[in-house]
Enzyme design. Structure first.
Site, PDB file in Angstrom:
ATOM      1  N   CYS A  18       1.055  -0.849   0.020  1.00 17.37           N
ATOM      2  CA  CYS A  18       0.072  -0.068   0.145  1.00 17.37           C
ATOM      3  C   CYS A  18       0.989   1.111  -0.311  1.00 17.37           C
ATOM      4  CB  CYS A  18      -1.011  -0.368   1.642  1.00 17.37           C
ATOM      5  SG  CYS A  18       0.092  -0.407   3.001  1.00 17.37           S
ATOM      6  N   GLY A  52      -7.423  -5.592   4.584  1.00 17.86           N
ATOM      7  CA  GLY A  52      -6.471  -4.324   3.408  1.00 17.86           C
ATOM      8  C   GLY A  52      -5.346  -3.793   4.392  1.00 17.86           C
ATOM      9  N   CYS A  53      -4.908  -2.395   3.004  1.00 18.04           N
ATOM     10  CA  CYS A  53      -4.123  -2.049   3.682  1.00 18.04           C
ATOM     11  C   CYS A  53      -3.764  -1.388   5.377  1.00 18.04           C
ATOM     12  CB  CYS A  53      -3.793  -0.929   3.099  1.00 18.04           C
ATOM     13  SG  CYS A  53      -2.132  -0.258   3.359  1.00 18.04           S
ATOM     14  N   PHE A  54      -2.934  -2.353   6.628  1.00 23.62           N
ATOM     15  CA  PHE A  54      -3.399  -1.724   7.086  1.00 23.62           C
ATOM     16  C   PHE A  54      -2.972  -0.457   8.098  1.00 23.62           C
ATOM     17  CE2 PHE A  54       1.153  -3.954   8.379  1.00 23.62           C
ATOM     18  CZ  PHE A  54       1.944  -2.654   7.275  1.00 23.62           C
TER      19      PHE A  54
END
Length: 227
Positions: A18, A52-54
């Site tokens: 990300c 998803g992206c943390f």
């Protein structure tokens, strides 16, 4: 889905992590209020969410009242591959995840689930969220107690039957393995990098949606505690 709060963005394929703004339209809306209320007593509780992206998952929970700690990390694989480079291969079993410590007297687990599926994760997407593609970006719930598991299972079933989503719910409940905190530069990433292109396009709108849909749960200040 029946979006209430469309956020314009661009269309993108798989990214190397990300790290770049990408493209597609994303919408936020209020998931149904949970019918099964969490009954948790005895002080602070812990739960793990993959969505998803943390960066964005951590960002939303860091702006949620009652959350005492939000740590970005990896869950599902082993220690040898619990790092950003290996996880981005998509073959380690890890998902980018966030370990959330919360006070159930202020925000219950079922309320965290409603927030998660309203403004963080699309439960109809398999092995992807937003612009990010791969099993490491899957949406998953990782309960840490029998009560959390029961609440999570009931809510996924309720979501499936609600008719609010146009596609089947594919988010799964995963058994807890070990959670590995991510590298230091990932912690508090949104707070440290507010002008980052990815944050601007994908994650700040999530926090704005939290404020709009859940004003009673929104905390204006960003919680900085990832120990």
């Amino acid at each position: 889905m029946k979006p209430l709060f469309p956020i314009a963005a661009a269309l993108g394929l798989a990214l190397a992590g990300c790290q770049q703004p990408a493209a597609a339209a994303e919408s936020y809306f209020e998931a149904p209020a949970p019918a099964r209320i969490a009954k948790e007593t005895g002080g602070l509780k812990v739960a793990v969410f993959a969505g998803g992206c943390f960066w964005g998952v951590e960002g939303v929970f860091s702006h949620t009242k009652g959350v005492k700690r939000a740590v970005s990390g990896y869950h599902g694989g082993n220690a040898a591959t619990a790092n950003y480079k290996a996880t981005n291969s998509g073959v380690t079993g890890h998902a980018e995840a966030v370990r959330v410590v919360y006070d159930p007297k202020i925000v219950r687990y079922d309320e965290l689930l409603q927030i998660f599926f309203s403004v963080v994760a699309d439960p109809t997407l398999k092995n992807r969220q937003g612009p990010d593609v791969g099993s490491q970006y899957r949406a998953a719930l990782v309960p840490m107690s029998a009560e959390q598991r029961a609440v999570a299972s009931a809510y996924l079933d309720q979501m499936q039957k609600s008719g609010k989503w146009d596609r089947p719910i594919v988010t799964e409940i995963e058994k807890y393995r070990k959670f590995y905190p991510a590298e230091g530069y990932h912690q508090d990433f949104m707070a440290k990098n507010p002008r980052h292109g990815y944050i601007q396009r994908w994650d700040k709108p999530k926090v704005a949606a939290l404020q709009r849909f859940f004003p009673e749960h929104y905390r204006a200040s960003y919680l900085r505690d990832h120990k």
